[in-house]
Design an enzyme around this catalytic site. Structure first.
Site, mmCIF file in Angstrom:
data_model
loop_
_atom_site.group_PDB
_atom_site.id
_atom_site.type_symbol
_atom_site.label_atom_id
_atom_site.label_comp_id
_atom_site.label_asym_id
_atom_site.label_seq_id
_atom_site.Cartn_x
_atom_site.Cartn_y
_atom_site.Cartn_z
ATOM 1 N N ASP A 195 29.059 -34.007 -33.187
ATOM 2 C CA ASP A 195 28.035 -33.396 -33.715
ATOM 3 C C ASP A 195 28.127 -31.719 -33.273
ATOM 4 O O ASP A 195 28.093 -31.684 -31.793
ATOM 5 C CB ASP A 195 26.759 -34.121 -33.396
ATOM 6 N N HIS A 368 19.604 -32.021 -30.663
ATOM 7 C CA HIS A 368 21.070 -31.841 -30.599
ATOM 8 C C HIS A 368 21.562 -31.153 -29.385
ATOM 9 O O HIS A 368 20.823 -30.387 -28.711
ATOM 10 C CB HIS A 368 21.751 -31.157 -31.820
#
Length: 555
Positions: A195, A368
């Site tokens: 990611d 994130h």
């Protein structure tokens, strides 16, 4: 390592060079597995489009080889495209309990629930899918029950992280599976797909518990009602709202369809702990004292039809924001939504509300990982090859720099576009040919029936409007029997532009008479002649180019 002619291909069909519509296919011989089926929201120039999903032409062409769909977590950018995928390709869907709970609601809406096989997985499962063995591992993110996948292939192990951060004090106390990641790292990992959303952000992403402290402080200080808007899927934050409300003796009313649905599913499955009597119906909000109320709402992105925006405009049926209310916007703007949010915040200040938002307080942390966490993932896994995913190009580029800094060879890093194939054979990787890919636009019930030409027409209509010219010609004599009538929409205000339209009328008549005299009687030629002459005249007079639609009838 395999010494045959088969190779492993990794094909991102979405989620690279963009934020959203995440989807990746893994291909080996006659077997394919797919990780995630997301959507993304339309860009500003996609007028009238509701959502955007990946083009799955390649998967439809190879649907007999697909052994399963593996879902990392329940966010729209990972599950939103699933119903459209399952309408073409019916394969088992693997996911954790909460993820499948959220998927069930979607499939019910599309009448697919009865025909779809949903299989619940945990980090204890090893799922055999053709040539692949898939092992989920737990990650931290802004929604519970998030996993990544270790995909064991004949070429080696590939780690697909999904969306993640490393939260050492998670709200649900479920920490990431560090030991599993380091064990695979010790064995040897062929490739890591990781990611990249926060690859530009230095340091660590703060724990979700930090937001809990801010929410608790705000609840303690607020003297009247509290209205809190956040993502409907951010169940960790929603849990902290319920906890703070219970601690400070407030009742919680939930508004916004997606928020109500998600909370019901999460409570049913045990992912939200809410004391009896805390949850009340929005109808009861006005019956209780202002300092005993919390309204939990959608609309943290300033969406036009969301609950918060309607409350700010005083058009919500059940809840109106009053002077002295505290409004907490607990999210950060998705790129492109900044102006909608600032408009809503402005409106709330006008009403006299006390507004708390990310720029001025700690009411949001990202789901994130920032640079240090991305490096930690790289160090745990120690991949031979690295493919950054889930991010725009600059984020992918930054993530490659981090990978190189942790010891991955620069030549072993691949920044790919949607539809590119990274092929692995006998432990070596190279870029293969492109597969059919791209975007499919969904407008209402139409899937893919709006393309670039329709969008171009919508753009023209939105900029300069339309003129319709209606004329009836005599077939025998070639004379004008009625018209031309000119109908204008979105071009000029007719009552104030009679002279312009009269002149346009004369030009159409003269053009048709000239063309008929020259024995031009093909409809397409007549229409083109009218369109060109009128377009030239209108541009000279107004410097605008409306869409011109000539309608010529013969009698």
């Amino acid at each position: 390592m395999s010494k045959n002619n088969n190779k492993l291909s990794i094909i991102p069909l979405g989620g690279v060079g963009e934020i959203g519509k995440n989807m990746t296919a893994y291909v080996y011989g006659n077997d394919i597995i797919v990780v995630d089926a997301g959507l993304k929201f339309p860009e500003e120039e996609m007028l009238g489009i509701d959502i955007v999903i990946p083009d799955i032409t390649y998967l439809i062409e190879n649907k007999n080889k697909i052994r399963g769909m593996f879902i990392t977590h329940g966010h729209e950018d990972h599950i939103g495209g699933l119903p459209y995928f399952l309408k073409h390709i019916n394969v088992p869907v693997y996911g954790t309990r909460l993820t499948l709970g959220l998927i069930e609601g979607k499939l019910r809406e599309h009448n697919l629930l009865e025909v779809t096989k949903l299989i619940t997985v945990t980090n204890q499962n090893n799922i055999k899918a053709g040539a692949f063995t898939v092992t989920p591992f737990y990650n931290n993110h802004s929604i519970p029950d998030t996993v990544g996948f270790a995909i064991d292939t004949p070429e080696g192990i590939v780690i697909h992280t999904g969306d993640f951060k490393f939260d050492f004090t998670p709200v649900d106390n479920r920490k990431a599976d560090f030991h599993m990641l380091s064990e695979w790292g010790a064995k040897g990992v062929l490739a890591l797909l990781s990611d990249s959303t926060n690859a530009e952000r230095p340091g660590y992403t703060m724990s979700e518990r930090v937001v809990g402290v801010t929410i608790d402080d705000t609840f303690r200080q607020a003297e009247r009602r509290i209205i809190l808007a956040t993502f409907a899927s951010n169940l960790h934050r929603i849990q902290q709202v319920f906890t703070a409300a219970e601690r400070h003796g407030r009742k919680v009313a939930v508004v916004g369809r997606s928020m109500v649905n998600n909370i019901n599913i999460a409570m049913e499955l045990g992912y939200l702990q809410v004391a009896k009597g805390t949850l009340i119906d929005p109808d009861e909000v006005n019956k209780l004292p202002a300092d005993k109320i919390v309204v939990l709402s959608t609309g943290s992105q300033g969406e036009a039809m969301s609950a918060l925006t309607r409350m700010a405009r005083a058009t919500h049926r059940k809840v109106e924001i009053l002077p002295g209310d505290t409004v907490i916007i607990a999210s950060s703007p998705i790129p492109g939504n900044e102006k909608f949010i600032s408009r809503t915040i402005d409106q709330l200040f006008r009403i006299g509300a006390n507004v708390i938002y990310q720029q001025v307080s700690g009411v949001h942390v990202s789901g994130h990982g920032s640079q240090e966490e991305l490096k930690l993932m790289l160090n745990l896994v120690q991949p031979k090859y690295f493919i950054p995913v889930h991010g725009e190009f600059r984020m992918l580029k930054k993530h490659v720099e981090l990978a190189v800094a942790t010891g991955v060879e620069e030549d072993n890093c691949f920044i790919v576009d949607v539809g590119d194939q990274v092929e692995f054979q006998n432990g070596r990787a190279r870029l293969g040919s492109k597969v059919p890919s791209g975007t499919v636009l969904i407008d209402g019930l139409g899937v893919g029936d709006v393309g670039n030409i329709v969008l171009r027409d919508r753009k023209l209509l939105s900029q300069d409007g339309i003129l319709v010219v209606v004329v009836t010609l005599s077939k025998a004599e070639g004379t004008i029997l009625s018209g031309p009538d000119i109908i204008s929409r979105g071009f000029v205000y007719v009552r104030e532009s009679e002279q312009l339209l009269d002149e346009a009328n004369r030009i159409v008549t003269a053009t048709l008479q000239r063309m008929v005299a020259e024995n031009v009687n093909e409809w397409s030629s007549l229409k083109t002649g009218v369109r060109d002459a009128l377009s030239r005249f209108l541009y000279e007079q107004t410097r605008r180019r409306p869409m011109i639609l000539p309608i010529i009838m013969e009698v």
